[in-house]
Scaffold this motif. Structure first.
Motif, PDB file in Angstrom:
ATOM      1  N   MET A   1       0.161 -15.041  -9.493  1.00 52.81           N
ATOM      2  CA  MET A   1      -0.038 -14.173 -10.225  1.00 52.81           C
ATOM      3  C   MET A   1      -1.921 -13.514  -9.694  1.00 52.81           C
ATOM      4  N   LEU A   2      -1.933 -13.972  -9.767  1.00 53.23           N
ATOM      5  CA  LEU A   2      -4.422 -13.662  -8.878  1.00 53.23           C
ATOM      6  C   LEU A   2      -3.425 -13.161  -7.413  1.00 53.23           C
ATOM      7  N   SER A   3      -2.411 -14.296  -6.601  1.00 53.42           N
ATOM      8  CA  SER A   3      -2.682 -14.360  -5.136  1.00 53.42           C
ATOM      9  C   SER A   3      -2.108 -12.773  -5.099  1.00 53.42           C
ATOM     10  N   TYR A   4      -0.961 -12.919  -5.582  1.00 52.10           N
ATOM     11  CA  TYR A   4      -0.221 -11.377  -5.407  1.00 52.10           C
ATOM     12  C   TYR A   4      -1.623 -10.564  -5.876  1.00 52.10           C
ATOM     13  N   LEU A   5      -2.236 -10.114  -6.374  1.00 53.82           N
ATOM     14  CA  LEU A   5      -2.694  -9.131  -7.034  1.00 53.82           C
ATOM     15  C   LEU A   5      -3.842  -8.843  -5.968  1.00 53.82           C
ATOM     16  N   ALA A   6      -4.396 -10.216  -5.146  1.00 53.08           N
ATOM     17  CA  ALA A   6      -5.465 -10.719  -4.120  1.00 53.08           C
ATOM     18  C   ALA A   6      -4.675  -9.282  -2.644  1.00 53.08           C
ATOM     19  N   LYS A   7      -3.408  -9.517  -2.910  1.00 53.13           N
ATOM     20  CA  LYS A   7      -2.552  -9.509  -1.818  1.00 53.13           C
ATOM     21  C   LYS A   7      -2.955  -7.979  -2.350  1.00 53.13           C
ATOM     22  N   VAL A   8      -2.499  -7.136  -3.084  1.00 53.59           N
ATOM     23  CA  VAL A   8      -2.400  -5.735  -2.929  1.00 53.59           C
ATOM     24  C   VAL A   8      -3.712  -5.224  -3.108  1.00 53.59           C
ATOM     25  N   ILE A   9      -4.552  -5.694  -3.103  1.00 58.83           N
ATOM     26  CA  ILE A   9      -5.760  -5.194  -2.868  1.00 58.83           C
ATOM     27  C   ILE A   9      -7.009  -5.307  -1.496  1.00 58.83           C
ATOM     28  N   PHE A  10      -5.860  -6.259  -0.940  1.00 63.30           N
ATOM     29  CA  PHE A  10      -6.482  -6.154   0.909  1.00 63.30           C
ATOM     30  C   PHE A  10      -5.603  -5.318   1.280  1.00 63.30           C
ATOM     31  N   LEU A  11      -4.516  -4.755   0.922  1.00 66.50           N
ATOM     32  CA  LEU A  11      -3.866  -3.615   1.270  1.00 66.50           C
ATOM     33  C   LEU A  11      -4.334  -2.550   1.758  1.00 66.50           C
ATOM     34  N   ILE A  12      -4.890  -1.802  -0.201  1.00 65.37           N
ATOM     35  CA  ILE A  12      -5.306  -0.922  -0.123  1.00 65.37           C
ATOM     36  C   ILE A  12      -6.339  -1.043   0.476  1.00 65.37           C
ATOM     37  N   GLY A  13      -7.124  -1.911   0.371  1.00 67.46           N
ATOM     38  CA  GLY A  13      -8.840  -1.971   0.941  1.00 67.46           C
ATOM     39  C   GLY A  13      -8.489  -1.275   2.769  1.00 67.46           C
ATOM     40  N   VAL A  14      -6.969  -1.870   3.476  1.00 64.62           N
ATOM     41  CA  VAL A  14      -6.483  -1.872   4.509  1.00 64.62           C
ATOM     42  C   VAL A  14      -6.434  -0.399   4.948  1.00 64.62           C
ATOM     43  N   TYR A  15      -5.780  -0.070   3.364  1.00 63.76           N
ATOM     44  CA  TYR A  15      -5.259   1.306   4.461  1.00 63.76           C
ATOM     45  C   TYR A  15      -6.242   2.595   4.156  1.00 63.76           C
ATOM     46  N   ALA A  16      -7.256   1.993   2.759  1.00 65.60           N
ATOM     47  CA  ALA A  16      -8.622   2.978   2.838  1.00 65.60           C
ATOM     48  C   ALA A  16      -9.164   3.153   3.529  1.00 65.60           C
ATOM     49  N   LEU A  17      -9.388   1.913   4.674  1.00 60.24           N
ATOM     50  CA  LEU A  17     -10.405   1.564   5.433  1.00 60.24           C
ATOM     51  C   LEU A  17      -9.550   2.687   7.220  1.00 60.24           C
ATOM     52  N   TYR A  18      -8.274   2.221   7.465  1.00 59.87           N
ATOM     53  CA  TYR A  18      -7.698   3.219   7.726  1.00 59.87           C
ATOM     54  C   TYR A  18      -7.867   4.832   7.659  1.00 59.87           C
ATOM     55  N   ARG A  19      -7.730   5.222   6.574  1.00 59.59           N
ATOM     56  CA  ARG A  19      -7.916   6.214   6.457  1.00 59.59           C
ATOM     57  C   ARG A  19      -9.395   7.173   6.321  1.00 59.59           C
ATOM     58  N   TYR A  20     -10.290   6.232   5.830  1.00 59.06           N
ATOM     59  CA  TYR A  20     -11.845   6.657   6.344  1.00 59.06           C
ATOM     60  C   TYR A  20     -12.171   7.057   7.657  1.00 59.06           C
ATOM     61  N   LEU A  21     -11.912   5.975   8.769  1.00 60.19           N
ATOM     62  CA  LEU A  21     -11.667   5.543  10.370  1.00 60.19           C
ATOM     63  C   LEU A  21     -11.242   6.933  11.192  1.00 60.19           C
ATOM     64  N   SER A  22      -9.775   7.287  10.647  1.00 58.77           N
ATOM     65  CA  SER A  22      -8.489   8.307  10.770  1.00 58.77           C
ATOM     66  C   SER A  22      -9.632   9.527  10.533  1.00 58.77           C
ATOM     67  N   ILE A  23      -9.777   9.824   9.447  1.00 61.87           N
ATOM     68  CA  ILE A  23     -10.482  11.296   9.521  1.00 61.87           C
ATOM     69  C   ILE A  23     -11.828  11.338   9.839  1.00 61.87           C
ATOM     70  N   ASN A  24     -12.722  10.418  10.059  1.00 63.19           N
ATOM     71  CA  ASN A  24     -14.287  10.136  10.661  1.00 63.19           C
ATOM     72  C   ASN A  24     -14.078  10.616  12.338  1.00 63.19           C
ATOM     73  N   LEU A  25     -13.323   9.848  12.506  1.00 71.74           N
ATOM     74  CA  LEU A  25     -13.164   9.516  14.299  1.00 71.74           C
ATOM     75  C   LEU A  25     -12.537   9.875  14.662  1.00 71.74           C
ATOM     76  N   LYS A  26     -11.394  10.661  14.136  1.00 70.09           N
ATOM     77  CA  LYS A  26     -10.060  11.882  14.823  1.00 70.09           C
ATOM     78  C   LYS A  26     -10.986  12.713  15.344  1.00 70.09           C
ATOM     79  N   PRO A  27     -11.740  13.663  15.302  1.00 68.29           N
ATOM     80  CA  PRO A  27     -12.745  14.835  16.155  1.00 68.29           C
ATOM     81  C   PRO A  27     -12.774  14.074  17.012  1.00 68.29           C
ATOM     82  N   ILE A  28     -14.061  13.124  16.527  1.00 69.34           N
ATOM     83  CA  ILE A  28     -14.721  12.862  17.536  1.00 69.34           C
ATOM     84  C   ILE A  28     -13.985  12.122  19.075  1.00 69.34           C
TER      85      ILE A  28
END
Length: 295
Positions: A1-28
Motif C-alpha cells: 500500500m505504501l509503495s503504491y501511494l509513493a508512486k502516486v505521489i511521485f507521479l503527481i510531483g512529476v506532473y506538477a514539475l512539468y506544469r511549472y516548467l511548461s508555464i514558466n519556460l514556454k514564454p522564454i
C-alpha cells in the motif's frame, strides 16, 4: 500500500514539475525562438505596430526609463503621447522625437500627485486617439527622504497618489478602452526589484511597488480573454539620471549593470512575449543575486 501511494505521489510531483516548467519556460522559449528566426534565419516577424496599432502612451516620459521607452517605441514606428508634469521638457523631447523618428507626438502635462482632476484632463485628450499600447513608467522614489517618520503628510500623499492611485486609475482607463475595441493591445507597468526586498529608508516606496506587482499580475489573468497583454517589468538598478544612486552602488560592477538604452531596447522587444521581465537578459543576474539574499 505504501509503495503504491509513493508512486502516486511521485507521479503527481512529476506532473506538477512539468506544469511549472511548461508555464514558466514556454514564454522564454518563444522569445529565444523569435530572436533566432529574426537574427539568424532572416525571418520577418510581426512588428509591435502590426500588433497594437500606431499609437502608444508613455507616462514619466521626460526622464529615465520612461524617456527611453518613448524613444524606442518611436523608433519602432509608434506615434507617441508623452505624459509628464514638466511641460518644458515635454516640448523639447517631443521636438527631438518628431525630428529624429518622423512620427506624430502629442504631449499632456499632468501632475499625478494632484489626484483625480489630473485624470479627467488626460482622458479628454486621449479619448479621440486610438491607443493600442500603454507604458506606465512614472513613479516617485524616496531615497533622499530618510526614514518613514521623516515624511510629512504631504509627501506621503504625493507618493501614494503617484505610485498607487495613478497606476490603478490609468490601468482601469486603458483596460476599459482596450476591452471595447476587441483588438490586440498591451499595457506595460514598470515596477522595481525593491518589490521583493525590504529596503531601509524606502519602506513606503517598496510597498507601492509590491502593490504594482500584485495589480499587474492579477490584471494579466483578467485581460487574457480580451486579447490584452499586461506585462510586469521589474528592473533592478539602471544607471539613469533619475536614480543617481545606481552609479555609486554599481560603479565597480559594469559587467552586470545594463546600459540604459540597451536595457530598454531589450525590454521593448519582450512586449507581448513575456508576462514578466527584468528588462534585459544580462540583467537577470542582478535580480537572481538580489533574490538569493532574500531567500
Amino acid at each position: 500500500m505504501l509503495s503504491y501511494l509513493a508512486k502516486v505521489i511521485f507521479l503527481i510531483g512529476v506532473y506538477a514539475l512539468y506544469r511549472y516548467l511548461s508555464i514558466n519556460l514556454k514564454p522564454i522559449y518563444k522569445l529565444i525562438r523569435d530572436i533566432i528566426k529574426e537574427k539568424f534565419l532572416g525571418h520577418t516577424l510581426e512588428g509591435l505596430t502590426d500588433r497594437y496599432g500606431k499609437w502608444a502612451v508613455i507616462t514619466g516620459s521626460t526622464n529615465g526609463i520612461g524617456k527611453l521607452y518613448a524613444k524606442e517605441l518611436a523608433c519602432n514606428g509608434f506615434n507617441v503621447v508623452l505624459i509628464s508634469k514638466m511641460e518644458s521638457k515635454l516640448k523639447i523631447l517631443a521636438a527631438d522625437i518628431e525630428e529624429e523618428f518622423k512620427v506624430q507626438v502629442r504631449i499632456i502635462v499632468a501632475d499625478f500627485s494632484k489626484g483625480l482632476e489630473t485624470f479627467k484632463n488626460i482622458e479628454q485628450v486621449l479619448d479621440t486617439i486610438p491607443i493600442g499600447l500603454f507604458v506606465n513608467a512614472f513613479g516617485v522614489a524616496v531615497y533622499d527622504v530618510g526614514n518613514m517618520c521623516s515624511l510629512t503628510r504631504e509627501e506621503l500623499t504625493v507618493i501614494l497618489n503617484t505610485n498607487i492611485e495613478a497606476v490603478t486609475e490609468l490601468s482601469r482607463y486603458f483596460l476599459q478602452r482596450m476591452y471595447c475595441t476587441n483588438s490586440k493591445a498591451a499595457i506595460v507597468n514598470i515596477s522595481s526589484c525593491l518589490e521583493i526586498y525590504s529596503t531601509p529608508f524606502s519602506a513606503l516606496y517598496d510597498i507601492t511597488k509590491i502593490y504594482n506587482r500584485k495589480l499587474t499580475l492579477a490584471l494579466q489573468q483578467e485581460s487574457r480573454r480580451f486579447k490584452v497583454h499586461v506585462q510586469h517589468v521589474l528592473p533592478c538598478l539602471v544607471p539613469t539620471k533619475t536614480i543617481q544612486i545606481c552609479n555609486a552602488i554599481l560603479k565597480d560592477s559594469k559587467l552586470f549593470t545594463p546600459d540604459p538604452e540597451a536595457f530598454v531596447h531589450w525590454a521593448v522587444s519582450t512586449i507581448g512575449r513575456l508576462d514578466e521581465s527584468t528588462g534585459q537578459l544580462w540583467y537577470a543576474d542582478q535580480f537572481f543575486r538580489w533574490l538569493s539574499q532574500v531567500l
